[in-house]
Design a protein around this motif. Structure first.
Motif, PDB file in Angstrom:
ATOM      1  N   PRO A 190     111.931  54.607  -6.157  1.00 29.65           N
ATOM      2  CA  PRO A 190     111.840  55.960  -5.604  1.00 29.65           C
ATOM      3  C   PRO A 190     110.662  56.072  -4.638  1.00 29.65           C
ATOM      4  O   PRO A 190     109.584  55.543  -4.895  1.00 29.65           O
ATOM      5  CB  PRO A 190     111.629  56.833  -6.839  1.00 29.65           C
ATOM      6  CG  PRO A 190     111.068  55.927  -7.871  1.00 29.65           C
ATOM      7  CD  PRO A 190     111.556  54.543  -7.555  1.00 29.65           C
ATOM      8  N   GLU A 215     108.823  58.983  -1.584  1.00 31.70           N
ATOM      9  CA  GLU A 215     108.497  60.404  -1.524  1.00 31.70           C
ATOM     10  C   GLU A 215     109.712  61.260  -1.202  1.00 31.70           C
ATOM     11  O   GLU A 215     109.924  62.301  -1.804  1.00 31.70           O
ATOM     12  CB  GLU A 215     107.410  60.642  -0.473  1.00 31.70           C
ATOM     13  CG  GLU A 215     106.140  61.186  -1.076  1.00 31.70           C
ATOM     14  CD  GLU A 215     105.097  61.430  -0.033  1.00 31.70           C
ATOM     15  OE1 GLU A 215     105.189  62.462   0.647  1.00 31.70           O
ATOM     16  OE2 GLU A 215     104.203  60.580   0.089  1.00 31.70           O
ATOM     17  N   LYS A 216     110.531  60.794  -0.237  1.00 30.93           N
ATOM     18  CA  LYS A 216     111.689  61.583   0.192  1.00 30.93           C
ATOM     19  C   LYS A 216     112.983  60.789   0.142  1.00 30.93           C
ATOM     20  O   LYS A 216     114.021  61.277   0.585  1.00 30.93           O
ATOM     21  CB  LYS A 216     111.473  62.101   1.610  1.00 30.93           C
ATOM     22  CG  LYS A 216     110.309  63.054   1.722  1.00 30.93           C
ATOM     23  CD  LYS A 216     110.163  63.570   3.127  1.00 30.93           C
ATOM     24  CE  LYS A 216     108.973  64.508   3.202  1.00 30.93           C
ATOM     25  NZ  LYS A 216     108.809  65.037   4.546  1.00 30.93           N
ATOM     26  N   ASP A 217     112.927  59.564  -0.374  1.00 26.00           N
ATOM     27  CA  ASP A 217     114.130  58.735  -0.418  1.00 26.00           C
ATOM     28  C   ASP A 217     114.099  57.795  -1.614  1.00 26.00           C
ATOM     29  O   ASP A 217     113.102  57.711  -2.323  1.00 26.00           O
ATOM     30  CB  ASP A 217     114.300  57.957   0.882  1.00 26.00           C
ATOM     31  CG  ASP A 217     113.074  57.126   1.250  1.00 26.00           C
ATOM     32  OD1 ASP A 217     112.202  56.921   0.393  1.00 26.00           O
ATOM     33  OD2 ASP A 217     113.002  56.670   2.389  1.00 26.00           O
ATOM     34  N   THR A 252     118.969  52.660   1.553  1.00 27.43           N
ATOM     35  CA  THR A 252     117.974  53.694   1.325  1.00 27.43           C
ATOM     36  C   THR A 252     118.664  55.041   1.514  1.00 27.43           C
ATOM     37  O   THR A 252     119.323  55.260   2.528  1.00 27.43           O
ATOM     38  CB  THR A 252     116.784  53.552   2.291  1.00 27.43           C
ATOM     39  OG1 THR A 252     116.193  52.264   2.090  1.00 27.43           O
ATOM     40  CG2 THR A 252     115.738  54.613   2.029  1.00 27.43           C
ATOM     41  N   LYS A 280     118.318  59.321   1.331  1.00 27.72           N
ATOM     42  CA  LYS A 280     117.420  60.476   1.277  1.00 27.72           C
ATOM     43  C   LYS A 280     117.765  61.292   0.043  1.00 27.72           C
ATOM     44  O   LYS A 280     118.919  61.599  -0.206  1.00 27.72           O
ATOM     45  CB  LYS A 280     117.571  61.327   2.530  1.00 27.72           C
ATOM     46  CG  LYS A 280     117.042  60.659   3.770  1.00 27.72           C
ATOM     47  CD  LYS A 280     116.770  61.663   4.851  1.00 27.72           C
ATOM     48  CE  LYS A 280     116.278  60.985   6.096  1.00 27.72           C
ATOM     49  NZ  LYS A 280     114.955  60.472   6.004  1.00 27.72           N
ATOM     50  N   GLY A 281     116.770  61.605  -0.751  1.00 29.78           N
ATOM     51  CA  GLY A 281     116.975  62.383  -1.964  1.00 29.78           C
ATOM     52  C   GLY A 281     116.016  61.938  -3.058  1.00 29.78           C
ATOM     53  O   GLY A 281     115.050  61.223  -2.807  1.00 29.78           O
ATOM     54  N   HIS A 282     116.318  62.378  -4.277  1.00 30.73           N
ATOM     55  CA  HIS A 282     115.474  62.047  -5.428  1.00 30.73           C
ATOM     56  C   HIS A 282     116.362  61.810  -6.646  1.00 30.73           C
ATOM     57  O   HIS A 282     117.525  62.221  -6.665  1.00 30.73           O
ATOM     58  CB  HIS A 282     114.475  63.175  -5.706  1.00 30.73           C
ATOM     59  CG  HIS A 282     115.116  64.467  -6.079  1.00 30.73           C
ATOM     60  ND1 HIS A 282     115.585  65.356  -5.138  1.00 30.73           N
ATOM     61  CD2 HIS A 282     115.392  65.011  -7.278  1.00 30.73           C
ATOM     62  CE1 HIS A 282     116.115  66.405  -5.759  1.00 30.73           C
ATOM     63  NE2 HIS A 282     116.008  66.218  -7.056  1.00 30.73           N
ATOM     64  N   LYS A 301     117.833  62.623  -9.998  1.00 26.69           N
ATOM     65  CA  LYS A 301     118.045  63.834 -10.781  1.00 26.69           C
ATOM     66  C   LYS A 301     118.264  63.508 -12.256  1.00 26.69           C
ATOM     67  O   LYS A 301     117.758  64.176 -13.133  1.00 26.69           O
ATOM     68  CB  LYS A 301     119.236  64.615 -10.242  1.00 26.69           C
ATOM     69  CG  LYS A 301     119.524  65.889 -11.003  1.00 26.69           C
ATOM     70  CD  LYS A 301     120.561  66.715 -10.292  1.00 26.69           C
ATOM     71  CE  LYS A 301     120.911  67.943 -11.081  1.00 26.69           C
ATOM     72  NZ  LYS A 301     119.845  68.927 -11.104  1.00 26.69           N
ATOM     73  N   LYS A 352     120.009  65.596  -3.156  1.00 30.54           N
ATOM     74  CA  LYS A 352     119.329  65.700  -1.853  1.00 30.54           C
ATOM     75  C   LYS A 352     118.193  66.659  -1.916  1.00 30.54           C
ATOM     76  O   LYS A 352     118.114  67.516  -2.737  1.00 30.54           O
ATOM     77  CB  LYS A 352     120.329  66.133  -0.787  1.00 30.54           C
ATOM     78  CG  LYS A 352     121.353  65.059  -0.515  1.00 30.54           C
ATOM     79  CD  LYS A 352     122.271  65.478   0.595  1.00 30.54           C
ATOM     80  CE  LYS A 352     123.285  64.370   0.843  1.00 30.54           C
ATOM     81  NZ  LYS A 352     124.196  64.662   1.883  1.00 30.54           N
TER      82      LYS A 352
END
Length: 62
Positions: free
Chosen positions: A27, A29-31, A43, A45-47, A49, A62
């Protein structure tokens, strides 16, 4: 086997398969960086969950 399938949630809460047999997740920061047992890399974009390792599924948002 310890691999999992990775899915991403859309705006309606539906999940779509991103990659199968993922064995490495990093993980950012933003991807999220994904790598599977076949050497494919991606890669997204997201985190993260949710991780349901017994079900071999990882859900990204996202």
């Amino acid at each position: 086997m310890c691999e999992s399938n990775v899915y991403i949630l859309d705006a309606n809460g539906e999940r779509s398969l991103i990659m199968e047999s993922v064995d490495k997740i990093v993980p950012g920061e933003k991807d999220v960086y994904l790598e599977n047992i076949f050497g494919e890399r991606k890669t997204v974009k997201g985190h993260i969950k949710e991780m349901a390792l017994v079900d071999h599924s990882i859900i990204l948002a996202k």
